[in-house]
Design a protein around this motif. Sequence first.
Motif, PDB file in Angstrom:
ATOM      1  N   ALA A 221     -10.229 -14.564   1.906  1.00  0.00           N
ATOM      2  CA  ALA A 221      -9.570 -13.482   1.182  1.00  0.00           C
ATOM      3  C   ALA A 221      -8.078 -13.539   1.461  1.00  0.00           C
ATOM      4  CB  ALA A 221     -10.125 -12.128   1.617  1.00  0.00           C
ATOM      5  N   PRO A 222      -7.262 -13.141   0.472  1.00  0.00           N
ATOM      6  CA  PRO A 222      -5.817 -13.154   0.689  1.00  0.00           C
ATOM      7  C   PRO A 222      -5.393 -12.048   1.636  1.00  0.00           C
ATOM      8  CG  PRO A 222      -6.332 -12.183  -1.440  1.00  0.00           C
ATOM      9  CD  PRO A 222      -7.620 -12.711  -0.889  1.00  0.00           C
ATOM     10  N   ASN A 223      -4.258 -12.241   2.278  1.00  0.00           N
ATOM     11  CA  ASN A 223      -3.701 -11.235   3.170  1.00  0.00           C
ATOM     12  C   ASN A 223      -3.188 -10.068   2.331  1.00  0.00           C
ATOM     13  OD1 ASN A 223      -1.968  -9.741   4.916  1.00  0.00           O
ATOM     14  ND2 ASN A 223      -1.877 -11.508   6.266  1.00  0.00           N
ATOM     15  N   THR A 224      -3.660  -8.864   2.641  1.00  0.00           N
ATOM     16  CA  THR A 224      -3.301  -7.681   1.844  1.00  0.00           C
ATOM     17  C   THR A 224      -2.352  -6.749   2.596  1.00  0.00           C
ATOM     18  OG1 THR A 224      -5.272  -6.513   2.628  1.00  0.00           O
ATOM     19  CG2 THR A 224      -5.484  -7.763   0.589  1.00  0.00           C
ATOM     20  N   ASN A 225      -1.657  -7.241   3.610  1.00  0.00           N
ATOM     21  CA  ASN A 225      -0.742  -6.382   4.367  1.00  0.00           C
ATOM     22  C   ASN A 225       0.337  -5.787   3.481  1.00  0.00           C
ATOM     23  OD1 ASN A 225      -2.153  -6.933   6.669  1.00  0.00           O
ATOM     24  ND2 ASN A 225      -0.730  -8.466   7.444  1.00  0.00           N
ATOM     25  N   LEU A 226       0.904  -6.619   2.580  1.00  0.00           N
ATOM     26  CA  LEU A 226       1.949  -6.125   1.689  1.00  0.00           C
ATOM     27  C   LEU A 226       1.432  -5.008   0.807  1.00  0.00           C
ATOM     28  CD1 LEU A 226       4.807  -6.365   0.534  1.00  0.00           C
ATOM     29  CD2 LEU A 226       3.956  -8.120  -1.029  1.00  0.00           C
ATOM     30  N   GLU A 227       0.218  -5.147   0.323  1.00  0.00           N
ATOM     31  CA  GLU A 227      -0.355  -4.100  -0.525  1.00  0.00           C
ATOM     32  C   GLU A 227      -0.537  -2.810   0.276  1.00  0.00           C
ATOM     33  OE1 GLU A 227      -3.963  -5.571  -2.195  1.00  0.00           O
ATOM     34  OE2 GLU A 227      -3.123  -7.563  -2.509  1.00  0.00           O
ATOM     35  N   GLN A 228      -1.010  -2.935   1.504  1.00  0.00           N
ATOM     36  CA  GLN A 228      -1.229  -1.746   2.324  1.00  0.00           C
ATOM     37  C   GLN A 228       0.085  -1.048   2.649  1.00  0.00           C
ATOM     38  OE1 GLN A 228      -3.453  -3.001   5.736  1.00  0.00           O
ATOM     39  NE2 GLN A 228      -5.138  -3.827   4.523  1.00  0.00           N
ATOM     40  N   ILE A 229       1.100  -1.839   3.003  1.00  0.00           N
ATOM     41  CA  ILE A 229       2.416  -1.245   3.292  1.00  0.00           C
ATOM     42  C   ILE A 229       2.978  -0.571   2.055  1.00  0.00           C
ATOM     43  CG2 ILE A 229       4.799  -1.801   3.895  1.00  0.00           C
ATOM     44  CD1 ILE A 229       3.679  -4.035   5.675  1.00  0.00           C
ATOM     45  N   SER A 230       2.848  -1.246   0.903  1.00  0.00           N
ATOM     46  CA  SER A 230       3.323  -0.659  -0.348  1.00  0.00           C
ATOM     47  C   SER A 230       2.602   0.655  -0.636  1.00  0.00           C
ATOM     48  CB  SER A 230       3.108  -1.648  -1.496  1.00  0.00           C
ATOM     49  OG  SER A 230       3.339  -1.044  -2.737  1.00  0.00           O
ATOM     50  N   ASP A 231       1.289   0.653  -0.415  1.00  0.00           N
ATOM     51  CA  ASP A 231       0.506   1.863  -0.675  1.00  0.00           C
ATOM     52  C   ASP A 231       0.927   2.994   0.259  1.00  0.00           C
ATOM     53  OD1 ASP A 231      -1.598   3.302  -1.955  1.00  0.00           O
ATOM     54  OD2 ASP A 231      -2.852   2.972  -0.201  1.00  0.00           O
ATOM     55  N   TRP A 232       1.123   2.674   1.546  1.00  0.00           N
ATOM     56  CA  TRP A 232       1.526   3.709   2.511  1.00  0.00           C
ATOM     57  C   TRP A 232       2.907   4.269   2.174  1.00  0.00           C
ATOM     58  CZ3 TRP A 232       0.140   0.080   7.171  1.00  0.00           C
ATOM     59  CH2 TRP A 232      -1.238   0.012   7.286  1.00  0.00           C
ATOM     60  N   LEU A 233       3.868   3.372   1.934  1.00  0.00           N
ATOM     61  CA  LEU A 233       5.227   3.832   1.650  1.00  0.00           C
ATOM     62  C   LEU A 233       5.275   4.637   0.354  1.00  0.00           C
ATOM     63  CD1 LEU A 233       7.393   0.742   2.659  1.00  0.00           C
ATOM     64  CD2 LEU A 233       7.158   2.912   3.867  1.00  0.00           C
ATOM     65  N   THR A 234       4.517   4.194  -0.636  1.00  0.00           N
ATOM     66  CA  THR A 234       4.499   4.922  -1.909  1.00  0.00           C
ATOM     67  C   THR A 234       3.995   6.347  -1.707  1.00  0.00           C
ATOM     68  OG1 THR A 234       4.125   2.872  -3.127  1.00  0.00           O
ATOM     69  CG2 THR A 234       3.610   4.920  -4.255  1.00  0.00           C
ATOM     70  N   LYS A 235       2.913   6.478  -0.963  1.00  0.00           N
ATOM     71  CA  LYS A 235       2.367   7.814  -0.711  1.00  0.00           C
ATOM     72  C   LYS A 235       3.337   8.669   0.105  1.00  0.00           C
ATOM     73  CE  LYS A 235      -2.450   6.302  -0.941  1.00  0.00           C
ATOM     74  NZ  LYS A 235      -3.705   6.065  -0.186  1.00  0.00           N
ATOM     75  N   ILE A 236       3.981   8.042   1.088  1.00  0.00           N
ATOM     76  CA  ILE A 236       4.946   8.792   1.909  1.00  0.00           C
ATOM     77  C   ILE A 236       6.119   9.260   1.051  1.00  0.00           C
ATOM     78  CG2 ILE A 236       6.641   8.562   3.765  1.00  0.00           C
ATOM     79  CD1 ILE A 236       4.656   6.680   5.147  1.00  0.00           C
ATOM     80  N   ILE A 237       6.652   8.339   0.211  1.00  0.00           N
ATOM     81  CA  ILE A 237       7.810   8.693  -0.618  1.00  0.00           C
ATOM     82  C   ILE A 237       7.452   9.812  -1.592  1.00  0.00           C
ATOM     83  CG2 ILE A 237       9.332   7.826  -2.443  1.00  0.00           C
ATOM     84  CD1 ILE A 237       9.273   5.113  -0.987  1.00  0.00           C
ATOM     85  N   VAL A 238       6.286   9.672  -2.239  1.00  0.00           N
ATOM     86  CA  VAL A 238       5.876  10.704  -3.204  1.00  0.00           C
ATOM     87  C   VAL A 238       5.629  12.031  -2.484  1.00  0.00           C
ATOM     88  CG1 VAL A 238       4.065  11.397  -4.821  1.00  0.00           C
ATOM     89  CG2 VAL A 238       4.925   9.046  -4.840  1.00  0.00           C
TER      90      VAL A 238
END
Length: 380
Positions: A107-124
């Motif tokens: 499976a591909p590394n999904t760290n970038l997706e997780q960080i993006s998801d966390w930051l997006t939720k924090i910003i919103v």
Amino acid sequence: MSRRNAHQSSQDDDANTTGAGVTLLILSIAVPSISIAALFIYSFSGKAPGATALITGLMTSMSSAAAGAFLGFLFGVPRTLERKAKAGNKKSAMEVQIPAGAEQEFAPNTNLEQISDWLTKIIVGVGLIKIGTSGGPARRLIAVTSGGMGGGQAATTIAASLIITFTVWGFMNSYLLTYMKIPSAFRWAYGGIIKKIKERPEIDARAIEVVNRVLNPPWGTAPAPQDALDVKVREATEETRIWIFHIVRDVLSPPREEAKIRQTVPVLRALMKAVPDYHQYRGYLGIALATKSEPDWAEAEKMLTEAIEGRATPEEGWLNYEYQRVRCRINLQREREGIIQDLRILKERALNEFLRLLEDPDVKAWIESNQIDKDNLPVA
């Protein structure tokens, strides 16, 4: 009739997609162009400090575009769909046990997706909480920017327009590029990795096959040429190269078969070319050259010396390098100081091997002719 309608519908979708793409391209070029043109006109209209206003506006535009692009990237990063358990299995993908010998999937590394998801939720989340108090910081930002552009109502309007326009422009362009291009880039990169992983067993098998043709050539079959052997060994994985080396090392371990020793030389040359810095490949190549039926003393000495230099210190082991180098130097009639130095190392650290070396006819004759006291070796 239905096929014709489907074809027409596909053509209409392509036309709509193309039209939307052209519209977006025009907007992405026209909007910043108009804004920059307005900034130029204002900066040199006589009501602003000229170059200072222009530089301030350009830097503000770039900063706003960068901030918007960062947010657009965070919001546009695609999600990887994780493969679930096979059909008919009610367990989750995390609970499925991979049977021994079954092909494993990566499976591909999904760290970038997780960080993006966390930051997006924090910003919103933070944005929704602080939206009522965001007016003050925004006004201060516009006031500071307009101050660098000469101040006044016109400068404030231009500053606010640049910040809003380029933030939105950076966000939209970054979001669209990330949304449309990143998935294909991920698929391309991930596909290449998976292809290499799936090709590894086949590549390793070809390398082992070629090595086996060299070490155990079938009757009536010519051994693989050195060039082909070099390529296959270099392409093999590190684990396979180590496995090949262990086979060669076993061949070179006493008792040795004279015919086999000669066949190890091309394999060790290929290993040395694949990993030039590994001292064991050079050392055992030197051993093979020194112990085959027609020794190549000069090249063997060179390989053994390079291996000893790469080994660091005698404490690390591999004193068979010195053992064979003594034989090489005696047959090449090298200076006695170097030979005595190797003999002293063997006597101090591998006494049994030192005593065995003294039984070698060439070594024995050299010690007698040079009147060396083997029990009290002189300091080299």
